[in-house]
Design an enzyme around this catalytic site. Structure first.
Site, PDB file in Angstrom:
ATOM      1  N   LYS A 113      -6.142  -1.058  -1.983  1.00  0.00           N
ATOM      2  CA  LYS A 113      -5.329  -0.454  -0.925  1.00  0.00           C
ATOM      3  C   LYS A 113      -6.203   0.064   0.217  1.00  0.00           C
ATOM      4  CE  LYS A 113      -1.967   0.876  -4.460  1.00  0.00           C
ATOM      5  NZ  LYS A 113      -1.670   1.964  -5.417  1.00  0.00           N
ATOM      6  N   VAL A 164       0.836  -1.200   0.000  1.00  0.00           N
ATOM      7  CA  VAL A 164       0.000   0.000   0.000  1.00  0.00           C
ATOM      8  C   VAL A 164       0.873   1.254   0.000  1.00  0.00           C
ATOM      9  CG1 VAL A 164      -1.781   1.311   1.222  1.00  0.00           C
ATOM     10  CG2 VAL A 164      -1.834  -1.183   1.273  1.00  0.00           C
TER      11      VAL A 164
END
Lengths: 447, 447
Positions: free
Chosen positions: A211, A138
């Protein structure tokens, strides 16, 4: 596996010698000695698994390290940590599962894999008394996973806003700077390598949803599946919208949004509802998130104790991703050295009553752009529809300088549920004075 | 001390029940159960040491927890972690030393203590096989210590810029917004509780120097003493400077600056020189650091691999500080549980050849404001002095609208060493056409 607890070298096997794998190899060549002096452990790349040995690669890796056999590597007792950097969710999944089953710690940069199969993989890591590290999955070089799990551990995450897709942020930044249309900037971004030939993963918001789902899961302690996330991309944003937003004092950004809603938070009901969504939004132009430009990412986390905190950096690319992989490697190496593999587990499922807010319940303010016939009664007919659904209008702008049969009409709309708003839109679209598809964009005030 | 490695509760003793101590107690009351569910360990406040039991406190703490005897607490085998939150460097130092000598992990929020005695205390922790945690000592709720030591472990820190003093940032933000003078805003800030009655620790840059020194030491792996840091405060900044800076496209901020200088970095010499300094500087107004306002703090860290990353949040206050203390408590508790107290040591002295650049060698661009007689030849005499010292002028501004015998003259000056610039200033001050003290402020372009 590492037997001696105080061993001073760990050997790693890289699966993948492409952009990210090459980046990690290069970074360890450059800073491996520095890391070892900080860490007290030397991290040594023992093998690199690639699809074709002879292929030319972005970063040169000595032929002696290359192999095509990931199974042998996973079962090699001299290799202590497996680093999965091939992407995708098929081979990557097999590799990660095999390594975890072999009891090896795994480091991955694969957001699609974690988003889709995280829950299973975390359970597998736990069952095999090992760990899975995924800082690089992420927001590239931004250490948001460690921050959420360790630095903000004493906080309830009240709000989380992420600009987590560099391609979308690049496109929106250029559309604003150049007054250009989406399709033209996309084509140029593809030419320059900032967007994929098949851009839908990015521009339709799915990558941001992967994410955002991971961050929401970590923040709220229950696993959030990508299909439960409300997702909008940026294809419908026109240069007119960017221009009107600017006039109104806003900037448009694609945001991943996680909200712990006050009314639901306080309720005594059995389930805590969390908004988890990805959509473009108008942000007040002076807000720090409105000023995150180009390929940069940023995540704003509001904790109930710490208040607003923000983390900013490059969200993708060989080097930013390598930096996060190195951070995970350091943690994995320390956990091997200290025999503390479950010190910070991959995921702690601590919220048994969590649930994701349904799409219809999502409440926001809106910017609505319509193309209308420039004649009396137009606004009245639209306002009547909204009033009947109990939706309030905060302001109406009919910009000057637009001539012809169809002119733009902008309505700024008070808080309304997605369900009501969709109902209103269906009716508005049918009005004879309304031409073309309405453009609806949410407004986010960070409140 | 904790004997069983899998114990599920740790007991902590708080030294200090004032603003920060009360904040930690309150935060644990609010979120202790959440932390325990995330951590797998319950953190329980067993005792709180205060100076006077009967005094009223910002946060109510049950009388049964209060004691005045920190020695008894440190030597109580039922207390596993000592949390020092009294501030200052006398009693606090005794407390921390005694606890470390007793082999107990210590958490502290005390930047002055770490800055002045860090090196000794870290050695003491190591010698006693325990650890010292100090996330809350720098930049309040921003997790910059963990980020530097763990998340960026694979990076050489090329640049670090910190807005780390909330009082100065508050004063400069208000001076700009209101066009006000330093003394007036300071007086008001004191009235409102944003500045101390004795403000010199903040406004003369010493507090920022404590924090900058800690960050520089962590980033570069050798201990940097506060007395080696070049420090300037903000007392000499006038409203005229803020106004001219704005006209020139800049914003003035007090920055802690750590630079690994390219020429010195590449040299084969025996010692790597690092610039460590605190001074107000003109920043390009669109830079993200220029837009950190009010009491907020931010630290920009440029790693050689990750590129620019930025961390932003509240730099002080009961709650922001408590958030960082809780994060340290979680680490300390996990390290006790996993018997991994030296997993991330308090400090790793890995750069044997580090040295701090001397003040004279410091090279920057400058903004110079002079009060001069408005007559021919004035600029020529000043320019001659600068030219003789080989100092280049990039632009000269004689702002309109200033009348009288003395008018302001602004010179923007190319890169020059502090030594040359001080020499030039001494000569310029002696010119009969120059009236009053020159104001010299550095310019920082983040290059």
């Amino acid at each position: 596996m590492l037997s001696a607890p105080m061993q001073q070298q760990v050997n790693i096997g890289l699966i993948g010698g492409g952009t990210v794998g090459g980046g990690v190899y290069k970074a360890l060549q450059a800073n491996g000695a520095l890391m070892a002096s900080r860490l007290g452990i030397k991290i040594s790349v023992t093998k690199v698994v690639v699809r074709e040995i002879k292929k030319s690669r972005p970063v040169h890796i000595p032929a002696a390290l290359l192999t095509t056999d990931f199974h042998a590597l996973i079962h090699d007792p001299e290799i202590h940590i497996i680093v999965e950097l091939i992407g995708g969710t098929t081979t990557a999944r097999s590799v990660v599962e095999a390594a975890l089953k072999a009891g090896k710690p795994v480091v991955t940069a694969n957001k699609a894999l974690i988003s889709k199969h995280g829950e299973t993989l975390f359970a597998l890591a736990k069952a095999n008394k090992t760990n899975l590290y995924y800082e690089a999955s992420v927001a590239g070089g931004i250490p948001i996973i460690k921050v959420l799990r360790e630095s903000l551990i004493g906080n309830r995450v009240v709000r989380l806003y992420g600009i987590v897709n560099g391609t979308c942020n690049y496109i929106l930044t250029r559309m604003k700077a150049e007054g250009a249309e989406f399709m033209d900037v996309l084509a140029d971004a593809q030419r320059l390598g900032y967007a994929e030939a098949e851009p839908s993963l990015d521009v339709d918001g799915h990558d941001a949803a992967h994410k955002t789902g991971i961050l929401a899961s970590l923040a709220h302690g229950f696993w959030i599946n990508p299909q439960d996330i409300y997702v909008e991309g940026i294809r419908h944003i026109g240069k007119l919208d960017i221009q009107f937003a600017t006039q109104l004092g806003y900037t448009i950004k694609l945001l991943g949004i996680v909200k712990c809603l006050p009314s639901l938070k306080k309720s005594k009901g059995p389930r805590q509802a969390i908004q988890v969504s990805v959509y473009p939004a108008l942000l007040p132009k002076d807000h720090v998130m409105a000023n995150v430009s180009g390929v940069y990412n940023a995540v704003l986390v509001r904790g109930d104790i710490v208040g607003d905190t923000l983390y900013y950096g490059r969200g993708a690319g060989q080097d930013a991703t390598a930096s996060s992989v190195l951070s995970d490697l350091a943690d994995a190496a320390l956990d091997l050295k200290c025999s503390s593999r479950d010190r910070v587990p991959a995921f702690v499922d601590h919220e048994k009553n969590g649930k994701v807010l349904s799409t219809g319940e999502l409440v926001t303010r809106y910017y609505l752009r319509l193309g209308v016939s420039d004649r009396p009664g137009t606004l009245a007919s639209i306002a009547t529809i909204l009033a009947r659904l109990n939706i309030g209008i905060s302001s109406v702008i009919q910009p000057e300088g637009h001539e012809g049969a169809t002119v733009p009409l902008i309505l700024m709309i008070h808080d309304a549920s997605n369900a009501s708003m969709q109902k209103a839109l269906k009716q508005i679209e049918k009005l004879p004075v309304v031409k073309g598809a309405p453009v609806l964009i949410r407004v986010e005030d960070f409140e």
